[in-house]
Design a protein around this motif. Sequence first.
Motif, mmCIF file in Angstrom:
data_model
loop_
_atom_site.group_PDB
_atom_site.id
_atom_site.type_symbol
_atom_site.label_atom_id
_atom_site.label_comp_id
_atom_site.label_asym_id
_atom_site.label_seq_id
_atom_site.Cartn_x
_atom_site.Cartn_y
_atom_site.Cartn_z
ATOM 1 N N MET A 92 0.836 -1.199 0.000
ATOM 2 C CA MET A 92 0.000 0.000 0.000
ATOM 3 C C MET A 92 0.874 1.253 0.000
ATOM 4 S SD MET A 92 -3.156 -0.876 -0.207
ATOM 5 C CE MET A 92 -4.065 -2.424 -0.106
ATOM 6 N N GLN A 93 1.935 1.241 0.807
ATOM 7 C CA GLN A 93 2.835 2.390 0.858
ATOM 8 C C GLN A 93 3.519 2.599 -0.487
ATOM 9 O OE1 GLN A 93 3.247 4.661 3.515
ATOM 10 N NE2 GLN A 93 4.164 5.724 1.785
ATOM 11 N N GLU A 94 3.926 1.515 -1.114
ATOM 12 C CA GLU A 94 4.556 1.629 -2.431
ATOM 13 C C GLU A 94 3.572 2.192 -3.459
ATOM 14 O OE1 GLU A 94 6.348 -1.998 -3.694
ATOM 15 O OE2 GLU A 94 7.859 -2.007 -2.100
ATOM 16 N N GLY A 95 2.321 1.764 -3.362
ATOM 17 C CA GLY A 95 1.297 2.287 -4.262
ATOM 18 C C GLY A 95 1.102 3.791 -4.070
ATOM 19 N N MET A 96 1.117 4.229 -2.821
ATOM 20 C CA MET A 96 0.979 5.664 -2.545
ATOM 21 C C MET A 96 2.200 6.436 -3.038
ATOM 22 S SD MET A 96 -1.012 5.996 1.122
ATOM 23 C CE MET A 96 0.086 4.945 2.075
ATOM 24 N N ASP A 97 3.376 5.853 -2.846
ATOM 25 C CA ASP A 97 4.599 6.521 -3.299
ATOM 26 C C ASP A 97 4.613 6.669 -4.817
ATOM 27 O OD1 ASP A 97 5.455 6.664 -0.679
ATOM 28 O OD2 ASP A 97 6.769 4.899 -0.822
ATOM 29 N N ILE A 98 4.197 5.615 -5.516
ATOM 30 C CA ILE A 98 4.204 5.632 -6.991
ATOM 31 C C ILE A 98 3.264 6.707 -7.530
ATOM 32 C CG2 ILE A 98 3.477 4.297 -9.024
ATOM 33 C CD1 ILE A 98 4.583 1.805 -7.578
ATOM 34 N N THR A 99 2.136 6.908 -6.860
ATOM 35 C CA THR A 99 1.110 7.832 -7.372
ATOM 36 C C THR A 99 1.130 9.198 -6.700
ATOM 37 O OG1 THR A 99 -0.532 7.016 -5.776
ATOM 38 C CG2 THR A 99 -0.405 5.872 -7.903
ATOM 39 N N GLU A 100 2.114 9.452 -5.858
ATOM 40 C CA GLU A 100 2.123 10.676 -5.045
ATOM 41 C C GLU A 100 2.016 11.943 -5.876
ATOM 42 O OE1 GLU A 100 1.872 13.204 -2.071
ATOM 43 O OE2 GLU A 100 1.821 11.018 -1.829
ATOM 44 N N GLY A 101 2.653 11.966 -7.032
ATOM 45 C CA GLY A 101 2.657 13.182 -7.837
ATOM 46 C C GLY A 101 1.441 13.370 -8.722
ATOM 47 N N CYS A 102 0.487 12.453 -8.677
ATOM 48 C CA CYS A 102 -0.689 12.538 -9.545
ATOM 49 C C CYS A 102 -1.631 13.650 -9.080
ATOM 50 C CB CYS A 102 -1.418 11.202 -9.587
ATOM 51 S SG CYS A 102 -0.426 9.877 -10.315
ATOM 52 N N THR A 103 -2.279 14.300 -10.034
ATOM 53 C CA THR A 103 -3.093 15.479 -9.713
ATOM 54 C C THR A 103 -4.550 15.349 -10.138
ATOM 55 O OG1 THR A 103 -2.421 16.484 -11.816
ATOM 56 C CG2 THR A 103 -1.100 17.006 -9.864
ATOM 57 N N GLY A 104 -4.942 14.160 -10.603
ATOM 58 C CA GLY A 104 -6.330 13.973 -11.002
ATOM 59 C C GLY A 104 -7.171 13.488 -9.827
ATOM 60 N N LEU A 105 -7.899 12.419 -10.036
ATOM 61 C CA LEU A 105 -8.720 11.829 -8.979
ATOM 62 C C LEU A 105 -7.856 11.346 -7.827
ATOM 63 C CD1 LEU A 105 -11.477 10.552 -8.006
ATOM 64 C CD2 LEU A 105 -10.753 8.483 -9.220
ATOM 65 N N THR A 106 -8.296 11.613 -6.586
ATOM 66 C CA THR A 106 -7.680 11.015 -5.405
ATOM 67 C C THR A 106 -8.546 9.846 -4.958
ATOM 68 O OG1 THR A 106 -6.645 13.069 -4.647
ATOM 69 C CG2 THR A 106 -7.007 11.361 -2.999
ATOM 70 N N LEU A 107 -7.978 8.641 -5.012
ATOM 71 C CA LEU A 107 -8.672 7.422 -4.607
ATOM 72 C C LEU A 107 -8.261 7.088 -3.176
ATOM 73 C CD1 LEU A 107 -10.316 4.818 -5.068
ATOM 74 C CD2 LEU A 107 -8.256 3.815 -6.093
ATOM 75 N N ILE A 108 -9.221 7.106 -2.265
ATOM 76 C CA ILE A 108 -8.954 6.867 -0.854
ATOM 77 C C ILE A 108 -9.547 5.516 -0.460
ATOM 78 C CG2 ILE A 108 -9.249 7.762 1.491
ATOM 79 C CD1 ILE A 108 -10.095 10.468 -0.106
ATOM 80 N N LEU A 109 -8.688 4.588 -0.035
ATOM 81 C CA LEU A 109 -9.154 3.281 0.422
ATOM 82 C C LEU A 109 -9.260 3.287 1.934
ATOM 83 C CD1 LEU A 109 -7.048 0.825 -1.793
ATOM 84 C CD2 LEU A 109 -9.332 1.761 -2.236
ATOM 85 N N ALA A 110 -10.426 2.922 2.447
ATOM 86 C CA ALA A 110 -10.625 2.793 3.887
ATOM 87 C C ALA A 110 -10.371 1.339 4.267
ATOM 88 C CB ALA A 110 -12.049 3.207 4.273
ATOM 89 N N LEU A 111 -9.239 1.085 4.911
ATOM 90 C CA LEU A 111 -8.807 -0.264 5.268
ATOM 91 C C LEU A 111 -8.656 -0.382 6.779
ATOM 92 C CD1 LEU A 111 -6.058 -0.873 2.548
ATOM 93 C CD2 LEU A 111 -8.355 -1.849 2.616
#
Length: 247
Positions: A119-138
């Motif tokens: 999950m952390q790697e997924g957040m790191d990979i997409t950190e610079g994205c500026t479109g939709l923010t997808l928030i997973l409640a886990l």
Amino acid sequence: MDIKSAIQQAALPEHIAIIMDGNGRWAKEKGESRIVGHYEGVVSVRDIVEGCGEIGIKYLTLYAFSTENWSRPKAEVDALMELMVSTIRKEAEHLKKNNVRLKLIGNITDLPEICQKEMQEGMDITEGCTGLTLILALSYSARWEIVAAAKKIAKDVLNGTITEEEINDAYFGKCLTTAAFPDPELLIRTSGEHRISNFLLYQIAYSELFFTDVHWPAFRKKDLYEAILNYQQRERRFGMTSEQVKP
């Protein structure tokens, strides 16, 4: 006119939250095991993320795994954890390509280490994205979140960061796991249940609620767009009269 083109761009909800319910019921109706329903639910996630991106939704929160879900049979929980790990591994680069930023909320430390890592790697990979923010409640529950916020505020008062008189709605909101995101204007629950199930209780104080009988594995863009159209037909008064909110 198709349903997508009927949506008013000027009246889009900024943030949509979804309780993804019905994976098990969908699988049972198909004569399959519950885990098959969870795998099919991933297909719906992809479709809805794509649909939100296409029309310009800025935030999408998905209730993926609650604290109460830990009490399900171990085999199902283990399969869900494996599914989340494999899905993030496969989808992180796809999210980045589509300018989708991934974020998490919940008691993440309860998740297996491999799940936390992916999950952390997924957040790191997409950190610079500026479109939709997808928030997973886990491993999330609203009561857990509210209690954690209350504990933080109590510590802040004890160490002199804030006085009791200075505590207000805004300060409380900053202590929640959702502090970086706006409150959802629209909450959708699939599969025919009409309850909130301990999800974003503080944040949905003024959200519009939409319930559909469609099971999550069968939920697609057209169902999302129907919910948004229904939302756009409502008058949001926030305690005022109709005359007060009309331009």
